[in-house]
Write a protein that holds these residues in place. Sequence first.
Motif, PDB file in Angstrom:
ATOM      1  N   PRO A 138       0.829  -1.215   0.000  1.00 27.52           N
ATOM      2  CA  PRO A 138       0.000   0.000   0.000  1.00 27.52           C
ATOM      3  C   PRO A 138       0.862   1.263   0.000  1.00 27.52           C
ATOM      4  N   LEU A 139       0.505   2.205  -0.836  1.00 24.92           N
ATOM      5  CA  LEU A 139       1.279   3.439  -0.936  1.00 24.92           C
ATOM      6  C   LEU A 139       0.901   4.394   0.190  1.00 24.92           C
ATOM      7  N   ASP A 140       1.899   4.963   0.825  1.00 26.95           N
ATOM      8  CA  ASP A 140       1.682   5.904   1.911  1.00 26.95           C
ATOM      9  C   ASP A 140       2.659   7.069   1.752  1.00 26.95           C
ATOM     10  N   PRO A 190      -0.988   7.819  -0.401  1.00 28.15           N
ATOM     11  CA  PRO A 190      -1.517   7.281  -1.655  1.00 28.15           C
ATOM     12  C   PRO A 190      -1.380   8.286  -2.794  1.00 28.15           C
ATOM     13  N   ARG A 191      -1.402   7.767  -3.992  1.00 25.20           N
ATOM     14  CA  ARG A 191      -1.363   8.664  -5.153  1.00 25.20           C
ATOM     15  C   ARG A 191      -2.659   9.466  -5.221  1.00 25.20           C
ATOM     16  N   ASP A 234      -3.986   3.139 -10.618  1.00 28.20           N
ATOM     17  CA  ASP A 234      -3.596   3.930  -9.442  1.00 28.20           C
ATOM     18  C   ASP A 234      -4.343   3.451  -8.197  1.00 28.20           C
ATOM     19  N   ASN A 271      -2.545   2.042  -4.813  1.00 27.77           N
ATOM     20  CA  ASN A 271      -2.788   2.623  -3.495  1.00 27.77           C
ATOM     21  C   ASN A 271      -3.204   1.564  -2.478  1.00 27.77           C
TER      22      ASN A 271
END
Length: 415
Positions: A313-315, A317-318, A339, A343
Amino acid sequence: MPTFTTHDGVALAYRILGEGRGRPLVCLTGEPGEPREPGRPGRSGGKGEHDGKGETDTRGLRGGPEGPEEFEGLAAHRTLVVLPARTADGRLLPAGVVEALRDHLGLERIDLLGHLAGGDLAVRYAAAHPHRVRSLVLVTPGPAPEPVPAHAPERARRAFGGSTAPVLVLERAPGAALVRAVVAFLDPAVRTVTVDGVGLAYRVAGPGDGRPLVLVHGRGESSTTWGPVMEDLAADHRVYAVDLRGHGLSDRPGGYGFDVFRDELGGFLKALGLTGATVVAHSMGAGAACLLAQREPALVGRLVLEEPPAFVPLDPPRPPARRPEGRLAFDWGIVPATDAQLNAPDPAWRAGLPSITAPTLVLAGGPSSHIPQEQPAGLAEAIPDARLVTVEAGHLVHEARPAAFLAAVREFGTG
């Protein structure tokens, strides 16, 4: 506007659209044109010249009387020579006019497109001069009770029977779909296959008995991104570079995501009998290839992942992406769909990494990449016996440093 003189001394105007890429495509439209007096020059005077300002004269080519709007898309791939197939009073020109234009252009053979009613002239020319036609495309008006007779596929092929040149007959479609079909047809390196109802374009190079190797592009790219990499690998491999759905010359049906691309890539390998091939994939394509190697290990012989997503998970997020202005070379719907998955990826995608059995090379681009480099390193650690190699090139390793990219791939081995 340039002109040419027919064999009976009439000067006719034509238009040029495009930037000179590839062989010219002669396009016959059904709209009326305007003849000129014998010997009277057009705006640019000479053979196929641009106007006096150094720019191609494209007036009327965006849906105007001398060219339909889809020609603008075709002109991004080929130089178009556009000739109205009718006189100013609506009479169809004789086939000899096209022969005079071919001679004026100095071409031994021509790629010819007949658009709607212009198809009648294209068929008559192909019948009269079959050995002067390299390929013939006929664009029909679409389903109708009484279609233009020239566009009936059986009639066109009978008339064109004196030549071995290929013929494409297709109904008029939204501009982008028509452009993709025509460009794929005209490019001898491009082939198509249907996977789960979606038409996928792909390029092939290398000896027919070479070891199979499949190239998978990143988001927003296409098979053309591989350039010198494909050329080098084709010296001793049978190389297949695919356009995933929504990209390049493939269909744009919607329904995008890493899992969708995973299943599509698997279907592509099965459809072409490429089980056990080496798969070399970049970015989004690398994510799809990584998921495929988990789901169906027997399909992938060896695996090269260039700057792959790590599915963590992106942190932070995009944020929502904004669509750029103008024409895109891919379906914008791919961006928000992927995307969202970057995320918040499916936890099973990360958990499944240990199930990959294919020998795997992870290629990282170094600190200038937008991907945090601990992510490809962590991916390599999670895949059994995977090898991590860093090439200081940023995210586009195969484009920025193709020699280093190829050296790493060949040292790793391709089966």
